[in-house]
Design an enzyme around this catalytic site. Structure first.
Site, PDB file in Angstrom:
ATOM      1  N   GLU A  10      28.258   0.432  38.156  1.00 38.48           N
ATOM      2  CA  GLU A  10      28.048  -0.942  38.018  1.00 38.48           C
ATOM      3  C   GLU A  10      27.276  -1.217  36.211  1.00 38.48           C
ATOM      4  O   GLU A  10      27.082  -0.225  35.930  1.00 38.48           O
ATOM      5  CB  GLU A  10      26.897  -1.528  38.986  1.00 38.48           C
ATOM      6  CG  GLU A  10      27.323  -2.339  40.180  1.00 38.48           C
ATOM      7  CD  GLU A  10      28.073  -3.731  39.527  1.00 38.48           C
ATOM      8  OE1 GLU A  10      27.835  -4.172  38.277  1.00 38.48           O
ATOM      9  OE2 GLU A  10      28.299  -4.614  40.727  1.00 38.48           O
ATOM     10  N   ARG A  23      16.563  -6.052  46.565  1.00 34.50           N
ATOM     11  CA  ARG A  23      16.534  -5.267  45.389  1.00 34.50           C
ATOM     12  C   ARG A  23      16.911  -6.046  44.375  1.00 34.50           C
ATOM     13  O   ARG A  23      17.716  -7.332  44.494  1.00 34.50           O
ATOM     14  CB  ARG A  23      16.960  -3.969  45.380  1.00 34.50           C
ATOM     15  CG  ARG A  23      18.668  -4.012  45.534  1.00 34.50           C
ATOM     16  CD  ARG A  23      19.425  -2.821  45.339  1.00 34.50           C
ATOM     17  NE  ARG A  23      20.822  -2.753  45.368  1.00 34.50           N
ATOM     18  CZ  ARG A  23      21.746  -3.121  44.554  1.00 34.50           C
ATOM     19  NH1 ARG A  23      21.125  -3.769  43.701  1.00 34.50           N
ATOM     20  NH2 ARG A  23      22.973  -3.115  45.056  1.00 34.50           N
ATOM     21  N   ASN A  68      19.618  -6.919  41.078  1.00 26.42           N
ATOM     22  CA  ASN A  68      21.233  -7.038  41.197  1.00 26.42           C
ATOM     23  C   ASN A  68      21.851  -7.633  39.926  1.00 26.42           C
ATOM     24  O   ASN A  68      21.888  -8.775  39.860  1.00 26.42           O
ATOM     25  CB  ASN A  68      21.691  -7.309  42.436  1.00 26.42           C
ATOM     26  CG  ASN A  68      23.201  -6.820  42.536  1.00 26.42           C
ATOM     27  OD1 ASN A  68      23.491  -5.838  42.472  1.00 26.42           O
ATOM     28  ND2 ASN A  68      24.165  -7.835  42.723  1.00 26.42           N
ATOM     29  N   ASN A  77      25.440 -12.306  41.405  1.00 29.41           N
ATOM     30  CA  ASN A  77      25.832 -11.285  40.592  1.00 29.41           C
ATOM     31  C   ASN A  77      26.224 -12.246  39.305  1.00 29.41           C
ATOM     32  O   ASN A  77      26.254 -13.298  39.177  1.00 29.41           O
ATOM     33  CB  ASN A  77      27.229 -10.807  41.251  1.00 29.41           C
ATOM     34  CG  ASN A  77      27.174  -9.278  41.735  1.00 29.41           C
ATOM     35  OD1 ASN A  77      26.766  -8.388  40.992  1.00 29.41           O
ATOM     36  ND2 ASN A  77      27.445  -9.193  43.128  1.00 29.41           N
ATOM     37  N   ASP A 111      32.197 -10.243  41.592  1.00 25.50           N
ATOM     38  CA  ASP A 111      31.401  -9.269  41.253  1.00 25.50           C
ATOM     39  C   ASP A 111      30.758  -9.563  39.857  1.00 25.50           C
ATOM     40  O   ASP A 111      30.343 -10.716  39.533  1.00 25.50           O
ATOM     41  CB  ASP A 111      31.731  -7.793  41.414  1.00 25.50           C
ATOM     42  CG  ASP A 111      30.661  -6.952  41.909  1.00 25.50           C
ATOM     43  OD1 ASP A 111      29.400  -7.298  41.201  1.00 25.50           O
ATOM     44  OD2 ASP A 111      30.625  -6.008  42.547  1.00 25.50           O
TER      45      ASP A 111
END
Length: 314
Positions: free
Chosen positions: A40, A123, A125, A171, A220
């Site tokens: 990522e 968390r 991201n 995202n 994403d």
């Protein structure tokens, strides 16, 4: 879990055995071995001539130096969510819910602040820095079932401001060339949003920019190009897409991995595009290159180039 002590870890400088770069004009090229559990957040650093990216679940930071195609990785103490440049030098990285200052030589992590310390199922991201040096980052619900997450703006004084909520899985984000528009995803619902960004960083005018159709995966990571095009990675869709600023699909680029996660323009001319992918279980038998870092041949970019990487001002 709050990380409250300074980590000084020894970097595991394990050089990757890079595959042969047998180029074809219409096929993305593997630039790392496969197998990253959750590759990522690719980041271009012009100063280092290096593409950095993370393996969140593999707890690793990776680097590919473009000058000689050499690669390196560093073990991290927990889930590493993202990495961004810092104007004062080094980087910021997110580890679970805490943002740290990072230097690589010597390798040191210094905790700075925590976001959503009380939400142990969440968390951090994905993150990007805008042209004014502000950090934008979201959170996600790790069990992927409740909308307890949010989008945040972090100013140069390290103050944290909730910008939008609720989300299940944030995202992006990415910004237009002039900084007046931001794009951001609710991955779980297949939605890409657009916002208007005021000079003080406040958001308004939230609207759906595009919604992914069934069968093409979920939106994403995001990036934007110098022509204000918006590029979106299709998780479980095996492709990236470029959209025009009015929300119309321009074209797709197929990637030889299904779990496509994000991308960044890189290189001296910002005319190279690197794409991350994941190998999160279950990985299909027909997806042998899951978790690879890819480079898209320039012919498939149709002349589009990226924007310079911004660094956090704090």
């Amino acid at each position: 879990m709050n990380i409250t002590r300074r980590f000084a870890l020894t970097a595991s400088a394990a050089a990757f055995a890079l595959p042969a770069l047998a180029r074809a004009e219409d096929v993305p090229v593997a630039r790392s071995p496969g197998g990253a559990i959750l590759g990522e957040g690719p980041l271009w650093s012009a100063a280092d001539n290096t593409v950095y990216w993370v393996d969140i679940r593999g707890k690793k930071l990776n680097a590919l130096r473009l000058a000689d195609n050499s690669a390196q990785s560093w073990d991290m103490p927990d889930l590493i969510d993202w990495i961004v440049l810092r104007k004062s030098g080094g980087f910021l990285v997110a580890i679970l819910r805490t943002v740290h200052a990072l230097t690589l030589e010597p390798f040191t992590l210094t905790p700075l602040f925590t976001i959503e310390a009380d939400k142990t199922d969440n968390r951090l991201n994905d993150a990007k820095v805008d042209a004014k040096g502000r950090l934008w980052t979201g959170t996600m619900h790790m069990p992927f079932s409740q909308k307890t997450a949010a989008l945040y703006r972090v100013d140069a004084d390290l103050s944290v401001h909730q910008a939008d909520a609720p989300y299940l899985c944030t995202n992006g984000p990415a910004f237009s060339r002039d900084g007046s528009r931001m794009y951001h995803n609710e991955t779980s619902e297949g939605l890409v949003y657009a916002f208007d960004v005021a000079p003080d960083g406040s958001l308004s005018g939230k609207r759906v920019f595009t919604k992914f159709a069934d069968g093409v995966g979920l939106p994403d990571g995001l990036t934007t190009d110098a022509d204000d095009g918006i590029w979106v990675a299709h998780y479980n869709g095996g492709r990236i897409s470029r959209y025009t600023p009015d929300g119309k699909l321009d074209f797709d680029v197929m990637i030889p991995a299904k779990q496509v996660t994000s991308m960044t323009f890189a290189g001296a001319g910002l005319d190279r595009l690197f794409v991350t992918s994941a190998a999160q279980p279950p990985v299909d038998a027909d997806d042998p290159h899951a978790g690879t870092l890819w480079e898209v041949p320039k012919a498939l970019l149709r002349g589009h180039k990226g924007l310079p990487t911004n660094a956090f001002a704090g």
